[in-house]
Design an enzyme around this catalytic site. Structure first.
Site, PDB file in Angstrom:
ATOM      1  N   GLY A 126       0.614  -0.872  -0.277  1.00 44.30           N
ATOM      2  CA  GLY A 126       0.045   0.019  -0.410  1.00 44.30           C
ATOM      3  C   GLY A 126       1.285   1.075   0.246  1.00 44.30           C
ATOM      4  CG  ASP A 164      -5.218  -5.354 -10.226  1.00 47.05           C
ATOM      5  OD1 ASP A 164      -4.864  -6.298  -9.369  1.00 47.05           O
ATOM      6  OD2 ASP A 164      -6.683  -4.539  -9.983  1.00 47.05           O
TER       7      ASP A 164
HETATM    8  N1  LIG Z   1      -2.016   4.995  -0.197  1.00 48.78           N
HETATM    9  C1  LIG Z   1      -0.828   5.073  -1.688  1.00 48.78           C
HETATM   10  N2  LIG Z   1       0.714   6.160  -0.980  1.00 48.78           N
HETATM   11  C2  LIG Z   1       1.055   5.511  -2.697  1.00 48.78           C
HETATM   12  N3  LIG Z   1       1.205   4.931  -3.606  1.00 48.78           N
HETATM   13  C3  LIG Z   1      -0.230   3.190  -3.149  1.00 48.78           C
HETATM   14  C4  LIG Z   1      -0.773   3.825  -2.281  1.00 48.78           C
HETATM   15  N4  LIG Z   1      -1.559   2.698  -2.259  1.00 48.78           N
HETATM   16  C5  LIG Z   1      -1.368   2.099  -2.560  1.00 48.78           C
HETATM   17  N5  LIG Z   1      -0.178   2.555  -3.404  1.00 48.78           N
HETATM   18  C6  LIG Z   1       0.996   1.467  -4.503  1.00 48.78           C
HETATM   19  O1  LIG Z   1      -0.129   0.773  -5.074  1.00 48.78           O
HETATM   20  C7  LIG Z   1       0.564  -0.855  -5.284  1.00 48.78           C
HETATM   21  C8  LIG Z   1      -0.514  -2.256  -4.466  1.00 48.78           C
HETATM   22  O2  LIG Z   1      -1.241  -1.609  -3.537  1.00 48.78           O
HETATM   23  P1  LIG Z   1      -1.152  -2.618  -2.094  1.00 48.78           P
HETATM   24  O3  LIG Z   1      -2.439  -2.507  -1.526  1.00 48.78           O
HETATM   25  O4  LIG Z   1       0.073  -3.358  -1.752  1.00 48.78           O
HETATM   26  O5  LIG Z   1      -2.387  -3.657  -3.785  1.00 48.78           O
HETATM   27  P2  LIG Z   1      -3.853  -3.967  -3.401  1.00 48.78           P
HETATM   28  O6  LIG Z   1      -4.072  -2.986  -4.414  1.00 48.78           O
HETATM   29  O7  LIG Z   1      -3.037  -5.667  -4.728  1.00 48.78           O
HETATM   30  O8  LIG Z   1      -4.144  -4.690  -2.660  1.00 48.78           O
HETATM   31  C9  LIG Z   1       2.219   0.034  -3.896  1.00 48.78           C
HETATM   32  O9  LIG Z   1       3.266  -1.288  -4.149  1.00 48.78           O
HETATM   33  C10 LIG Z   1       1.937   1.379  -4.445  1.00 48.78           C
HETATM   34  O10 LIG Z   1       3.059   1.025  -5.088  1.00 48.78           O
HETATM   35  O1  LIG Z   2     -11.254 -10.824  -7.749  1.00 52.05           O
HETATM   36  P1  LIG Z   2     -10.956 -11.229  -6.265  1.00 52.05           P
HETATM   37  O2  LIG Z   2      -9.528 -10.970  -5.647  1.00 52.05           O
HETATM   38  O3  LIG Z   2     -12.388 -10.459  -5.364  1.00 52.05           O
HETATM   39  O4  LIG Z   2     -10.778  -9.197  -7.003  1.00 52.05           O
HETATM   40  C1  LIG Z   2     -11.243  -8.126  -7.500  1.00 52.05           C
HETATM   41  C2  LIG Z   2     -11.311  -7.152  -7.501  1.00 52.05           C
HETATM   42  O5  LIG Z   2      -9.912  -6.543  -7.536  1.00 52.05           O
HETATM   43  C3  LIG Z   2      -9.703  -5.392  -8.456  1.00 52.05           C
HETATM   44  O6  LIG Z   2      -9.525  -5.835  -9.438  1.00 52.05           O
HETATM   45  C4  LIG Z   2      -8.703  -4.379  -8.048  1.00 52.05           C
HETATM   46  O7  LIG Z   2      -7.981  -4.630  -7.572  1.00 52.05           O
HETATM   47  P2  LIG Z   2      -6.790  -4.506  -6.518  1.00 52.05           P
HETATM   48  O8  LIG Z   2      -7.069  -2.755  -5.960  1.00 52.05           O
HETATM   49  O9  LIG Z   2      -6.099  -5.210  -5.753  1.00 52.05           O
HETATM   50  O10 LIG Z   2      -5.299  -3.986  -7.238  1.00 52.05           O
HETATM   51  C5  LIG Z   2     -11.245  -4.742  -8.253  1.00 52.05           C
HETATM   52  O11 LIG Z   2     -11.536  -3.928 -10.355  1.00 52.05           O
HETATM   53  C6  LIG Z   2     -11.907  -6.956  -8.668  1.00 52.05           C
HETATM   54  O12 LIG Z   2     -13.094  -5.914  -8.885  1.00 52.05           O
END
Ligand SMILES: Nc1ncnc2c1ncn2[C@@H]1O[C@H](COP(=O)(O)OP(=O)(O)O)[C@@H](O)[C@H]1O
Ligand SMILES: O=P(O)(O)OC[C@H]1O[C@](O)(COP(=O)(O)O)[C@@H](O)[C@@H]1O
Length: 316
Positions: free
Chosen positions: A226, A256
């Site tokens: 994040g 993603d």
């Molecule tokens: N609040 C934020 N500020 C800056 N970058 C962010 C923030 N949230 C996510 N990111 C960027 O997006 C990437 C993926 O976010 P994360 O929440 O870890 O993954 P996911 O969307 O798969 O749950 C992080 O590694 C970071 O590079």
């Molecule tokens: O398959 P899951 O884990 O339910 O996630 C699907 C959801 O994740 C997303 O791909 C977003 O993914 P991230 O926020 O993790 O990058 C959405 O487009 C979709 O609604």
């Protein structure tokens, strides 16, 4: 940049409805300030981001019912090279509520089961799409009833065929996939903690947990954290970086975008991590799950830490 095709597979895609509100209060009537509909699901978003940055990609999805038709329509309108496998079950809708400070609340439907014949059709479709491909990226949750080992079986198959496999999923599907030795896995912090069965509260904990996933079979672990950035753990060592964003707009699809940028930049070392971080940060600055285009991506905000504080607590 690697110009071979990156094929994504999303078994459980979604129509992503993002609703902005001034404040989320449970049990109250809340008036939305804006609504946006995007084609969604992790592989779909990876392909959307790659295409927006001129990296060749093909998205393989399942699609069923009126919502499936709409998903296909949205993807075709965006010009995403698509292989849609018809499914009897309805494509799900996921709802994300975004507050002004960028805090998101997600409601993800489980999706509908896929029959054996539909899964076979998916495998055939991915196989046809992977001719000349550099990567297959298997992404997202599994619809109910789909065998937990499906990503593992696909991984074995494509690895034997000489195509690199990346896996972005969670829970038992991630654990099963590790045994098939994927080149890359991309857990977020919660998924990493779940996979190792203990909390990961610091950068040191993340590295330890990622090494454990490597011991269990993954060649490379890209752990996303994040706002704390991401940690890359590969054979050559550990690289840690971040790309701070002062005012996040929506974090949907950020993981993603990170994965897409990392793959587009060759999926090795600090340069690929830096590219992924720049793409992830750009996604966070855009509304809903709008994916970044070249003009949205700022590489100057990326910091790769040469002397990271491994004891630093991660943002809860
Ligand atoms: N609040 C934020 N500020 C800056 N970058 C962010 C923030 N949230 C996510 N990111 C960027 O997006 C990437 C993926 O976010 P994360 O929440 O870890 O993954 P996911 O969307 O798969 O749950 C992080 O590694 C970071 O590079
Ligand atoms: O398959 P899951 O884990 O339910 O996630 C699907 C959801 O994740 C997303 O791909 C977003 O993914 P991230 O926020 O993790 O990058 C959405 O487009 C979709 O609604």
């Amino acid at each position: 940049m690697n110009q071979h095709v990156i094929v994504t597979l999303t078994l459980n895609p979604s129509l992503d409805r993002t609703i902005e509100v001034d404040r989320l209060v449970t049990g109250a009537v809340i008036r939305a300030t804006s609504v946006r509909l995007d084609p969604g699901g992790k592989g779909v978003n990876v392909s959307r981001t790659l295409l927006a940055n001129d990296v060749p990609t093909v998205a393989v999805v399942t699609a069923g019912g009126a919502d499936g038709d709409q998903l296909v329509h949205l993807l075709e309108t965006d010009g995403i090279p698509l292989r849609a496998v018809p499914a009897a079950g309805r494509t799900r809708s996921n709802v994300t509520i975004v507050e002004p400070d960028g805090v998101v609340t997600k409601l993800n439907e489980p999706g509908e089961p896929l029959s054996r014949a539909e899964l076979d059709a998916v495998a055939d479709m991915v196989l046809a799409a992977t001719e000349g491909a550099s990567w297959v990226v298997t992404c997202g949750s599994l619809p109910p009833g789909v065998p937990t080992e499906i990503y593992a079986r696909l991984c074995e198959f494509f690895t034997a065929a000489g195509v690199r496999v990346a896996v972005d999923t969670s829970g038992p599907a991630l654990l099963a996939a590790l045994e098939a030795k994927p080149v890359l896995v991309k857990p977020n912090r919660e998924e990493l903690a779940e996979a190792v069965g203990r909390p990961v509260g610091s950068l040191g904990d993340v590295i330890e947990a990622a090494e454990e996933l490597r011991d269990r079979g993954a060649r490379t672990v890209l752990a996303s954290l994040g706002a704390d950035g991401a940690v890359l753990v590969e054979e050559e060592g550990v690289t840690i970086g971040e790309a701070p964003v002062a005012a996040p707009r929506s974090t949907v699809g950020a993981g993603d975008a990170l994965l897409a940028g990392f793959l587009a930049a060759g999926a090795r070392g600090a340069p690929a991590l830096a590219e992924g971080l720049a793409w992830g940060a750009a996604a966070v600055c855009l509304p809903a799950s709008r994916m970044p285009r070249p003009e949205d991506i700022r590489r100057d905000i990326v910091r790769i830490h040469t002397r990271p504080d491994l004891g630093r607590s991660l943002i809860a």
